[in-house]
Write a protein that holds these residues in place. Structure first.
Motif, short mmCIF file in Angstrom:
data_model
loop_
_atom_site.label_atom_id
_atom_site.label_comp_id
_atom_site.label_asym_id
_atom_site.label_seq_id
_atom_site.Cartn_x
_atom_site.Cartn_y
_atom_site.Cartn_z
N ALA A 59 5.27 -19.67 -90.50
CA ALA A 59 6.53 -19.94 -89.79
C ALA A 59 7.11 -18.66 -89.21
N LEU A 60 7.06 -17.58 -89.98
CA LEU A 60 7.54 -16.30 -89.48
C LEU A 60 6.69 -15.82 -88.30
N LEU A 61 5.38 -15.93 -88.43
CA LEU A 61 4.48 -15.49 -87.38
C LEU A 61 4.79 -16.19 -86.06
N PHE A 62 4.99 -17.50 -86.12
CA PHE A 62 5.23 -18.27 -84.90
C PHE A 62 6.70 -18.35 -84.51
N GLY A 63 7.57 -17.79 -85.35
CA GLY A 63 8.99 -17.78 -85.03
C GLY A 63 9.63 -19.15 -85.13
#
Length: 122
Positions: A59-63
């Protein structure tokens, strides 16, 4: 353009440790359960930890849901750092400081959001 590259790099660099840690816990599931038990942590939490690390890292990676994800991961860093590295030994003190530094970086995402490009941006 430069800010977009920085946003993606920041998220990727922060996310990588969670994604790789979650994946390694799947590969070494029984060993991780034993380690958790030895540290006094109920191993039944392991699936939730894996979900948090993998899901939160992705989730963090893809924002996606960046502020909420970063807040959850920051709390996880503090709690897991204290549980597993808070015994005062020098090597563990360094790992605890790493966890606290990661929590600080994640709190910056709580404040600023993902930046662009990200799934948070419609």
């Amino acid at each position: 353009m430069f800010n977009s590259v920085l946003a993606v790099m920041a998220r990727a660099l922060m996310a990588f440790i969670f994604i790789s840690a979650g994946y390694s816990k799947i590969e070494g599931f029984s060993g991780t359960e034993a380690y958790m038990a030895a540290m006094g942590v109920n191993p039944s939490f392991l699936p939730a930890v894996i979900a948090l690390e993998l899901g939160g890292g992705l989730a963090l990676l893809f924002g996606w849901q960046t502020r909420l994800t970063a807040a959850g991961l920051a709390g996880f860093c503090v709690i897991s750092g204290l549980l597993f590295h808070g015994n005062g030994e020098q090597a563990n003190q360094i790992l605890l400081m790493k966890n606290l530094a990661m929590a600080g970086g994640l709190l910056a995402f709580v404040r600023t959001g993902a930046g662009a490009p990200a799934l948070d941006r419609h």
